[in-house]
Design a protein around this motif. Structure first.
Motif, PDB file in Angstrom:
ATOM      1  N   ILE A  98       6.955 -11.253  -5.273  1.00 47.16           N
ATOM      2  CA  ILE A  98       6.197 -10.225  -4.548  1.00 47.16           C
ATOM      3  C   ILE A  98       7.165  -9.246  -3.896  1.00 47.16           C
ATOM      4  N   ILE A  99       6.908  -7.957  -4.097  1.00 44.51           N
ATOM      5  CA  ILE A  99       7.683  -6.900  -3.441  1.00 44.51           C
ATOM      6  C   ILE A  99       6.959  -6.457  -2.177  1.00 44.51           C
ATOM      7  N   LYS A 100       5.651  -6.183  -2.323  1.00 49.06           N
ATOM      8  CA  LYS A 100       4.854  -5.693  -1.195  1.00 49.06           C
ATOM      9  C   LYS A 100       3.395  -5.998  -1.470  1.00 49.06           C
ATOM     10  N   VAL A 101       2.671  -6.379  -0.435  1.00 49.43           N
ATOM     11  CA  VAL A 101       1.237  -6.611  -0.580  1.00 49.43           C
ATOM     12  C   VAL A 101       0.524  -6.098   0.668  1.00 49.43           C
ATOM     13  N   THR A 102      -0.585  -5.406   0.453  1.00 57.46           N
ATOM     14  CA  THR A 102      -1.408  -4.919   1.553  1.00 57.46           C
ATOM     15  C   THR A 102      -2.863  -5.263   1.250  1.00 57.46           C
ATOM     16  N   SER A 103      -3.652  -5.428   2.304  1.00 57.83           N
ATOM     17  CA  SER A 103      -5.081  -5.684   2.118  1.00 57.83           C
ATOM     18  C   SER A 103      -5.868  -5.099   3.281  1.00 57.83           C
ATOM     19  N   LYS A 104      -7.124  -4.760   3.008  1.00 57.10           N
ATOM     20  CA  LYS A 104      -8.029  -4.219   4.018  1.00 57.10           C
ATOM     21  C   LYS A 104      -9.384  -4.874   3.841  1.00 57.10           C
ATOM     22  N   ASP A 105      -9.985  -5.279   4.942  1.00 60.12           N
ATOM     23  CA  ASP A 105     -11.339  -5.820   4.897  1.00 60.12           C
ATOM     24  C   ASP A 105     -12.346  -4.703   4.648  1.00 60.12           C
ATOM     25  N   MET A 106     -13.507  -5.082   4.172  1.00 58.25           N
ATOM     26  CA  MET A 106     -14.548  -4.086   3.928  1.00 58.25           C
ATOM     27  C   MET A 106     -15.102  -3.567   5.250  1.00 58.25           C
ATOM     28  N   VAL A 107     -15.588  -2.335   5.213  1.00 57.64           N
ATOM     29  CA  VAL A 107     -16.271  -1.729   6.348  1.00 57.64           C
ATOM     30  C   VAL A 107     -17.682  -1.432   5.859  1.00 57.64           C
ATOM     31  N   PRO A 108     -18.706  -2.041   6.476  1.00 60.55           N
ATOM     32  CA  PRO A 108     -20.079  -1.869   5.979  1.00 60.55           C
ATOM     33  C   PRO A 108     -20.459  -0.399   5.781  1.00 60.55           C
ATOM     34  N   PHE A 109     -20.991  -0.134   4.600  1.00 63.57           N
ATOM     35  CA  PHE A 109     -21.484   1.191   4.204  1.00 63.57           C
ATOM     36  C   PHE A 109     -20.401   2.264   4.179  1.00 63.57           C
ATOM     37  N   LYS A 110     -19.134   1.865   4.225  1.00 59.98           N
ATOM     38  CA  LYS A 110     -18.045   2.839   4.227  1.00 59.98           C
ATOM     39  C   LYS A 110     -17.014   2.549   3.140  1.00 59.98           C
TER      40      LYS A 110
ATOM     41  N   GLN B 233     -10.195  -4.286  -0.066  1.00 58.63           N
ATOM     42  CA  GLN B 233      -9.179  -3.780  -0.991  1.00 58.63           C
ATOM     43  C   GLN B 233      -7.864  -4.525  -0.829  1.00 58.63           C
ATOM     44  N   ALA B 234      -7.079  -4.508  -1.906  1.00 58.08           N
ATOM     45  CA  ALA B 234      -5.716  -5.045  -1.846  1.00 58.08           C
ATOM     46  C   ALA B 234      -4.863  -4.340  -2.884  1.00 58.08           C
ATOM     47  N   GLU B 235      -3.601  -4.151  -2.545  1.00 61.14           N
ATOM     48  CA  GLU B 235      -2.598  -3.643  -3.486  1.00 61.14           C
ATOM     49  C   GLU B 235      -1.429  -4.601  -3.484  1.00 61.14           C
ATOM     50  N   LEU B 236      -0.912  -4.856  -4.664  1.00 64.78           N
ATOM     51  CA  LEU B 236       0.193  -5.787  -4.831  1.00 64.78           C
ATOM     52  C   LEU B 236       1.255  -5.149  -5.711  1.00 64.78           C
ATOM     53  N   GLU B 237       2.459  -5.031  -5.174  1.00 63.18           N
ATOM     54  CA  GLU B 237       3.611  -4.603  -5.963  1.00 63.18           C
ATOM     55  C   GLU B 237       4.440  -5.852  -6.225  1.00 63.18           C
ATOM     56  N   PHE B 238       4.837  -6.046  -7.485  1.00 62.21           N
ATOM     57  CA  PHE B 238       5.548  -7.264  -7.829  1.00 62.21           C
ATOM     58  C   PHE B 238       6.459  -7.043  -9.017  1.00 62.21           C
TER      59      PHE B 238
END
Length: 91
Positions: free
Chosen positions: A65-77, A81-86
């Protein structure tokens, strides 16, 4: 109610993935999003890691793994999500 249930089931399990995107120098990116009110960024990140690990295993290599980010969902918005660089490295 009978018509609403299939629609809810479809909305609860929708996921999209960029697939494996080459970034050069044996580096790759996966970007994923998943719909659902109970879906978290951590779950999406785990799915991206599984996808990356399977890709490296197919090449008889291991995931780094080089970098990983994630975000929880926001209702109706926004979706979770997640991004993974590897990269894939020798065993």
């Amino acid at each position: 109610m009978k018509k609403a249930l299939p629609i809810l089931l479809v909305l609860a399990g929708c996921a999209t993935s960029s697939g494996i995107v080459p970034m050069g120098s044996n580096e790759y990116l996966i970007s994923r999003s998943e719909k659902g009110f109970d879906t978290t960024g951590s779950q999406v990140k785990a799915d991206a890691l599984k996808e990356a690990n399977a890709f490296c295993n197919e090449q008889n290599m291991q995931l780094e793994i080089i970098k990983v980010t994630s975000k929880d969902m926001v209702p109706f918005k926004s979706d979770a999500q997640a991004e993974l660089e590897f990269r894939c490295t020798e065993l």
